[in-house]
Every structure is written in C-alpha cells, then in structure tokens.
Design an enzyme around this catalytic site. Sequence first.
Site, PDB file in Angstrom:
ATOM      1  N   GLY A 125       8.746  16.652   5.990  1.00 29.30           N
ATOM      2  CA  GLY A 125       9.766  15.341   5.766  1.00 29.30           C
ATOM      3  C   GLY A 125       8.966  14.067   6.162  1.00 29.30           C
ATOM      4  CE1 TYR A 126       5.377  14.362   8.440  1.00 27.55           C
ATOM      5  CE2 TYR A 126       3.347  13.774   7.473  1.00 27.55           C
ATOM      6  CZ  TYR A 126       4.046  14.487   8.435  1.00 27.55           C
ATOM      7  OH  TYR A 126       3.220  14.972   9.625  1.00 27.55           O
ATOM      8  CB  SER A 127       8.109  10.591   1.138  1.00 24.70           C
ATOM      9  OG  SER A 127       6.487  10.800   1.048  1.00 24.70           O
ATOM     10  CB  SER A 159       6.811  20.007  -1.755  1.00 24.82           C
ATOM     11  OG  SER A 159       6.215  18.846  -2.487  1.00 24.82           O
ATOM     12  CD  GLU A 242      -2.915  16.670   4.553  1.00 24.76           C
ATOM     13  OE1 GLU A 242      -2.821  15.656   5.242  1.00 24.76           O
ATOM     14  OE2 GLU A 242      -2.479  17.126   3.475  1.00 24.76           O
TER      15      GLU A 242
HETATM   16  C1  LIG Z   1       3.812  16.586  -6.321  1.00 22.06           C
HETATM   17  C2  LIG Z   1       4.454  15.881  -5.234  1.00 22.06           C
HETATM   18  C3  LIG Z   1       4.737  16.483  -3.843  1.00 22.06           C
HETATM   19  C4  LIG Z   1       4.881  15.855  -2.815  1.00 22.06           C
HETATM   20  N1  LIG Z   1       5.438  16.448  -1.765  1.00 22.06           N
HETATM   21  C5  LIG Z   1       5.886  15.633  -0.552  1.00 22.06           C
HETATM   22  C6  LIG Z   1       6.344  16.443   0.593  1.00 22.06           C
HETATM   23  O1  LIG Z   1       6.433  17.627   0.681  1.00 22.06           O
HETATM   24  N2  LIG Z   1       6.865  15.572   1.627  1.00 22.06           N
HETATM   25  C7  LIG Z   1       6.776  14.232   1.691  1.00 22.06           C
HETATM   26  O2  LIG Z   1       7.017  13.958   2.561  1.00 22.06           O
HETATM   27  N3  LIG Z   1       6.358  13.619   0.623  1.00 22.06           N
HETATM   28  C8  LIG Z   1       5.778  14.230  -0.500  1.00 22.06           C
HETATM   29  N4  LIG Z   1       5.472  13.459  -1.868  1.00 22.06           N
HETATM   30  C9  LIG Z   1       5.592  12.175  -1.849  1.00 22.06           C
HETATM   31  C10 LIG Z   1       4.094  11.343  -1.636  1.00 22.06           C
HETATM   32  O3  LIG Z   1       3.529  11.663  -0.530  1.00 22.06           O
HETATM   33  C11 LIG Z   1       4.597   9.958  -2.180  1.00 22.06           C
HETATM   34  O4  LIG Z   1       4.936  10.097  -3.319  1.00 22.06           O
HETATM   35  C12 LIG Z   1       3.232   9.191  -2.188  1.00 22.06           C
HETATM   36  O5  LIG Z   1       2.937   8.892  -0.815  1.00 22.06           O
HETATM   37  C13 LIG Z   1       3.360   7.694  -2.706  1.00 22.06           C
HETATM   38  O6  LIG Z   1       4.597   7.121  -2.221  1.00 22.06           O
HETATM   39  P1  LIG Z   1       5.590   6.304  -3.230  1.00 22.06           P
HETATM   40  O7  LIG Z   1       6.227   7.711  -4.117  1.00 22.06           O
HETATM   41  O8  LIG Z   1       6.626   5.749  -2.479  1.00 22.06           O
HETATM   42  O9  LIG Z   1       4.726   5.390  -4.183  1.00 22.06           O
HETATM   43  P2  LIG Z   1       4.734   3.954  -3.870  1.00 22.06           P
HETATM   44  O10 LIG Z   1       4.165   3.786  -2.461  1.00 22.06           O
HETATM   45  O11 LIG Z   1       5.743   3.082  -4.408  1.00 22.06           O
HETATM   46  O12 LIG Z   1       3.500   3.684  -4.764  1.00 22.06           O
HETATM   47  C14 LIG Z   1       3.665   3.261  -6.210  1.00 22.06           C
HETATM   48  C15 LIG Z   1       2.136   2.879  -6.746  1.00 22.06           C
HETATM   49  O13 LIG Z   1       1.628   1.672  -6.075  1.00 22.06           O
HETATM   50  C16 LIG Z   1       0.611   2.060  -5.483  1.00 22.06           C
HETATM   51  N5  LIG Z   1       0.560   1.365  -4.436  1.00 22.06           N
HETATM   52  C17 LIG Z   1       1.141   1.372  -3.140  1.00 22.06           C
HETATM   53  N6  LIG Z   1       0.657   0.504  -1.992  1.00 22.06           N
HETATM   54  C18 LIG Z   1      -0.304   0.227  -2.570  1.00 22.06           C
HETATM   55  C19 LIG Z   1      -1.445  -0.582  -2.008  1.00 22.06           C
HETATM   56  N7  LIG Z   1      -1.189  -0.997  -0.520  1.00 22.06           N
HETATM   57  N8  LIG Z   1      -2.720  -0.627  -2.515  1.00 22.06           N
HETATM   58  C20 LIG Z   1      -2.707  -0.339  -3.668  1.00 22.06           C
HETATM   59  N9  LIG Z   1      -1.778   0.157  -4.279  1.00 22.06           N
HETATM   60  C21 LIG Z   1      -0.535   0.548  -3.848  1.00 22.06           C
HETATM   61  C22 LIG Z   1       0.471   3.661  -5.324  1.00 22.06           C
HETATM   62  O14 LIG Z   1      -0.803   4.021  -5.394  1.00 22.06           O
HETATM   63  C23 LIG Z   1       1.177   3.864  -6.695  1.00 22.06           C
HETATM   64  O15 LIG Z   1       0.357   3.981  -7.673  1.00 22.06           O
HETATM   65  C24 LIG Z   1       5.184  14.321  -2.853  1.00 22.06           C
HETATM   66  C25 LIG Z   1       4.680  13.768  -3.868  1.00 22.06           C
HETATM   67  C26 LIG Z   1       4.216  14.481  -5.177  1.00 22.06           C
HETATM   68  C27 LIG Z   1       4.056  13.725  -6.287  1.00 22.06           C
END
Ligand SMILES: Cc1cc2nc3c(=O)[nH]c(=O)nc-3n(C[C@H](O)[C@H](O)[C@H](O)COP(=O)(O)OP(=O)(O)OC[C@H]3O[C@@H](n4cnc5c(N)ncnc54)[C@H](O)[C@@H]3O)c2cc1C
Lengths: 402, 359
Positions: A125-127, A159, A242
């Site tokens: 539970g991070y995001s 997930s 990791e």
């Molecule tokens: C299949 C899958 C499984 C997952 N499982 C988990 C889980 O079990 N637990 C959990 O906690 N999270 C999980 N996640 C979440 C995942 O960690 C986040 O989706 C990820 O960190 C991106 O955050 P966001 O979706 O808010 O995108 P955003 O942070 O909003 O990013 C949107 C876009 O902007 C870009 N961006 C953002 N900031 C910057 C920057 N400073 N410089 C350049 N580009 C930037 C990103 O690269 C991306 O392309 C999962 C995601 C997926 C797809």
Amino acid sequence: MDLEYSAEHQAFRDEVREFLEGWPLKGDEARLPQEEQEQIFRKRGIEAGYVYRAVPKQYGGSEQPQDAIKDRIIVEEFYAAGAPRDLMSQGAGLMVPTLLEFGTEEQKERWIPPALTGEANWCQGYSEPGSGSDLASLQCQARLDGDEWVLNGQKIWTSSAQRAHMMFGLFRSEPDAKKHEGITYLLVPMDAEGIEVRPLREMSGGYEFNEVFFDDVRVPVENTVGKRGQGWQISRATLVHERNLIGNPNSMREAFSDLLDLARSRKINGVPANEDPGMRRRIAEIEGYVQTSQLSNMRQFTAANKGKMLEVMRPMMMNKVAGTDIMQMIMKCAYDLLGGDGILAPTESELDTWGRQTTSTGWVLQYVFSMGPAIAGGASNIQRNIIGERGYGLPRDLRRES
Amino acid sequence: MDFGLSEEQEMLQETIRGFAQNECPTTRLRELFDKGEGHDPALWTALAEMGIAGLIVPEEHGGAGMELLDLALVAEVLGEYAIPGPFLGHALAIRGVMLAGSAEQQAKILPDLADGSQIATAALQEGDADWTPESWTARVRGGRLTGEKTIVSHAGIADRILVGLDAGGLAWVDTRGEGVVIEDLGGIDRTRPVYRVRFEGAPAEVLEGGGGNAWQLVETAAVLLAADAFGAATKLIDIDVAYAMEREQFGQPIAQFQAIKHTIARLGTDIEPARALFWYAAHCQDAIPDEAARAASVAKAHITDRAMNAARESVELHGGYGFTWECEVQMWFKRIMLDRSLLGTPDQWRERTAVLGEY
Ligand SMILES: Cc1cc2nc3c(=O)[nH]c(=O)nc-3n(C[C@H](O)[C@H](O)[C@H](O)COP(=O)(O)OP(=O)(O)OC[C@H]3O[C@@H](n4cnc5c(N)ncnc54)[C@H](O)[C@@H]3O)c2cc1C
C-alpha cells in the site's frame, strides 16, 4: 574471464538437478491442487537449502552461506525444470527484507514464516490517487490513539489486495512534518474493520489491482516497522534491496524463444514468417537486445559476487527500463506476427493466469501486460531521471521540495 | 565462473587510456584528422613499444601472447579516443596469419609485425557488398595474385597486405612489390583512411595452414569493429554530458531539461549494457568456439547500430554547433560510420544471425 563453473559448483548443479527430479510431484501428491503441490515442493526446497537461502532458519528460510554462483545455478535449474522456487510475491520480495532489516524480533517471528510459505498473502500500500511518482507526497493518514493507529484515507493500484491477508503500507503520521518525514511504515490486517477493497478493471479486462479505502481502521501500535515517522527511509532502504535483486534473465530468453516458435507457425504473404527477410532481421535485432541484457546481467552478477558492486551501479540502474523495453519489443513483434488475430481479446481463463501463454489470445494478453512494468515500481521516465542524475551526474530536476 | 576483466586487463586499458589522454588529446586528434592521413608514426611507434602492435602474437614470435579479448579491449580504448592509426588492419593481418599460416610462415612473418616495424593491413571486402568470404574472387595462380579489393584500411602506409581469396583462402603480399596498385578512396573516417587495392599478378604467398578460416577472420573484424564503436559511443556520451552541463539556455544548463537528460539516459541504457556483448563475443573466439560466430554477428550488428544512433543524437544535442566541422562530435560520428559499414551492415549481420540461429 572464465565462463566455466568450478568443479565444486558443477557438483552443486548436479545435486540441484537430482533434487529437481522430485518435480513435478508424483503419486498421490500429484492429485493435490496445484497451489498445494507448489507449497509442498517449496517446503522441500527450503529443507534442502535451495529456497530462501538468505532468510534465517528460525524465520522459515534455509539460511545458507552467501554464494552468488550457487544462487544463480539454483535459479537456472529451477527455472529450466519449471519448479516452484522462492515465492517472490510482494510479501516475500519486499516486506520480508524490510522486516529482516528493521523489524522487531517478535515481528519477524510472526510475519516472515507465513509470507514465505505463501500462507499469508501481502499487498503493497504505497500509491495514492494524488501520489504516484511523487510518492512522498502521500496523504493517507495514521493518527495515534492510545496504543492503536487509526487509519483514514485511500490507497490505489494495490495489486492483489483482493486476495491479501495483510498490507504493508506507508501512512502519514505527522501531517505537519516535511514531506519525507512524518511517514510511518505499518502492517495492516486486511480484515480489519473499516477497510474496503474495490477492484479496478485493468485495460486487459482482468481485475488484479484495486483501490483500498480506510475508514477509522484501527491497527495495534506494535505493527509499526522501525520508528514512527521513519517510513520513508525504511521503504527506500528496501527499494535498494529491490534494485539490487538482479533480475532473472531467463524469462526474457524464454519469451524470445516463444517468439521464434510463433514466427515459425505464422505466415507473412503466404510464406512462413520466419523466412520473411524483414521479420528475420527484426527478430535478430531483438536477439541483440536480449543477449545484451543477459550478458550485462552476467557481468553485474560477477561484479557483485566479487564485491565490486560499485563498478556496475550504472548498468544496474538501467536494468528495469531496459528490461521493460525489451519485453515490450518481444511482445509487440509477437502481436504483429498474429496479424488479424492480434485484435482478439484474451479469454477469461487467460485473464486469471498471469504470464507466459502462447495461444494467440495469450500473446495479445502478454502484449497488453507488457505495458504495466513501464509504470509499476517507478515509471520509466522516473528511472531515466535516476540514470541521468545518479548515473551520469546531471543536475537534479526541478522538483518542488517541501 | 567469472565474467569480468582481470586486473591485468583493467590495467591494460588504463595504460592506453592514460597514453591516449596525454599523447592524443582532442587538439592533436583534430590536427591528424584534418591532415587526413590517419597515421602518426610517433603515435604508432609509441603504441608498438607498449606492445599493442603484437598483442596477440605468441611470445616466441616476439609478441605479448595475449588473447582476442585483450585485443578487443585495446580496440575499445582506441575507439574511445578515436586514435588514428593502422591498428585494425594490422591486428587483422596478424590474426589471419595466426589462423592460416603454417608454423614456418608464422615464424617468418610474425616477428616483424609484432614489434610494429612493419605495418600490415587486411584486404577482405570486394565491391560495396561482397564482404562475405563466399563472394570473394581474388585468386592466386602460380604464385601470382589477381583481383580487386576495396575498403582496405591504411593500405597507403602498409608494408604487407593479407588478402582474402576465393574459397576462403588467405594470401600474403608485399605492398611495395610489383603488380600492386593502391588508390585512395577518400574515406569519411579520416582517422582510418581506406583504399582500393588492385592486384595485377602480384607475387603472393598463400598461407598454408588450411583454408576455411576466412569467416573466423571476418568475425574477428566484426568484434574489433564492435569494440571500437562501443568505445566511440561511450566517449560521445561523456562529451554530451560535459556539453549539456556547460551550455546554457533559458538561464539554466540544458542538462536540467528532462528532454536532454532523458536523451542521455536513453543513449546510456542503449550502450552501457552492450559492453558485455563485445566482451563475450571476443571471449568466445578465445574459449567458446561453438558460439563465436553467432556472438560476433550479434555484437557487430547491435553495437554498431546503437552506436550510430548515439552519434546521431549527439550531433543534435550540440545544436547548430553539432553540425559544424569544428564540433568534435563529427570525428567519432565518422569513426562509427566506418565501424558500421565496413564488412557488413547491421541488416546483413542480422540476416546472418538469423541463419546461425536457425530461425
Ligand atoms: C501493473 C501495476 C501494478 C501496480 N501495483 C502497485 C502496488 O501493488 N502497490 C502500489 O502501491 N502501487 C502499485 N502500482 C502503482 C505504481 O507504483 C504507480 O502507478 C507509479 O508509481 C506511477 O504513479 P502514477 O500512476 O500516479 O503516475 P504519475 O506519477 O502521475 O505519472 C504519470 C506520468 O508522468 C510521468 N512523470 C511523473 N513525474 C515525473 C517526473 N518527475 N519526471 C518525468 N516524468 C514524470 C510518469 O513517468 C508517467 O509517465 C502499480 C502500477 C501498475 C501499472
């Protein structure tokens, strides 16, 4: 340079092979449900010293002296035999190393063994909806009330939360502290009162990740890992774990070999696709990437084994984004090979089983799934920031620090 | 199990790096580049004194008795500093003699090459596309060589030429003897000028140690070209980083713009891991013969292709300056052009990869 294994390691490989004759299970055991069979075999692997080698015996591991070459041999052989090895789920892969480093004795004894056997499923539970790449801005709240934390707020993209017994998560415990401070790492039972898990449908059509809502969820204070307010540092330390986990290049090799098989079975303009000059070159180009990745991995592994990790920090930082791109290249090529079949949706049963499937719709599913790693665990552009800044010493990005 | 360099190998690279930094800094490189001879006798002599000329020649013939991996590591550093000189052709000629020369021929030929007192080169390719041994037509009849070879590096200064023959044989020719006509082709890589060489009944000595080694020689070339291109590409990334930190636009170093940072990260991610690819391809020639052909094939295609892309991006990253003759990037750009196009393009090597991989 010497790519031969020593006599000792060769003998070890033979031992592992002998052990692997026990998989698939035979007799009555073969009639048990798959998951149980895997548990049985994994348990035997722990007893034999092949599985969870870094985890002490008292917590359910096999506590073997560190030997990266033996580790590698085990991975190779288990992989070749298709045998269940370490359960590298969120729990065993991320939570366990965290607890080993920061947990109390009681926490380790209580939580690690079931995470290893797979009796207890964990989710991460991070995001949060407003905190993805900028994870430290997370808002989900933990308020101390006597000897209990009270949680309120929301997590997202969690997930397998629907199957999880426990969550390890990051929560804001000091709302007024600086962004990276005041975050606490907590272990949360998923059956606690006030937790609601709502599935999110993925683009593939399946349901693997979720939203998790917290409404006055009470968690005992002894579920705090490390000190209150240190959650960020703790989660970073395990991220290093990791990143240091050098990935398994065998799955890429396997996907490539499946791709070749697919090319042999499809046609382009009436000719077998593997005989089409353009397709041959395209696949050979992919082979260049696959080999590069495998060999770079071997170089990193050798360096790590010799305690020269620093020399390979840069290629190590590149592993995730390179691996993601290469797997996408493979899947995209497969999708093109499918021709018109590339528009077919995966079946329900395929959606239930992740990973390697070589039917047409299975390939479509793999193609769709190959999008995930470019986002999960730190999006590719974030990885590129890291490579640019830490790998090549470029100045930090303009980022709001508060 | 050890997939890494030995201390000696790391030292070998450090020594040449230090030498290149002192003796051929960019200012000196520029002078040599502009002159277009691709050779500096002092530089070559100094390299020969360090043992580079005869690196893989057995010790009993006056060489350092090292392996092909060592040779590739040298090629990497020479590419990194775009060092002008006849290293490539000389190394290939030696390799050819070691692959196909009888014991006697080796004893006779190698010592003069090992100490660099004679410079040799290798004439393999014919026409713009006939780089595979199967397509060679040069032939020796009654001790006389006839045929035409192209893209022969440094033929203008070479004393001897190793020539690829029809049916994969190899012959040894005195460049200054009768019947050898050498014509400068005006190559784009001015650190390694290329020539057309016509043999009109030139006296030639066929290497007797068995035919069919020509592919191995071409594969050695592929590995050395890949190593050179790898070195050149890593250098370009360093040049890019330095420029991006120094060049300011909109009141800040351009390195702070993500588009620039990500470009560098992408190039790095393309190139850095490929170090292992040329190491492996070279090592296979030393120790894993069964895999040598395919590994060389993959290395040549992949590295020269990715390096060319890095070179193209590096030009762009330098803006208008990048498009000038003055900008240093062009010297590496052209170095990589030669690595990429000599003896088979990436597409051609990919087809060969497909054949060897039994696609
Ligand atoms: C299949 C899958 C499984 C997952 N499982 C988990 C889980 O079990 N637990 C959990 O906690 N999270 C999980 N996640 C979440 C995942 O960690 C986040 O989706 C990820 O960190 C991106 O955050 P966001 O979706 O808010 O995108 P955003 O942070 O909003 O990013 C949107 C876009 O902007 C870009 N961006 C953002 N900031 C910057 C920057 N400073 N410089 C350049 N580009 C930037 C990103 O690269 C991306 O392309 C999962 C995601 C997926 C797809």
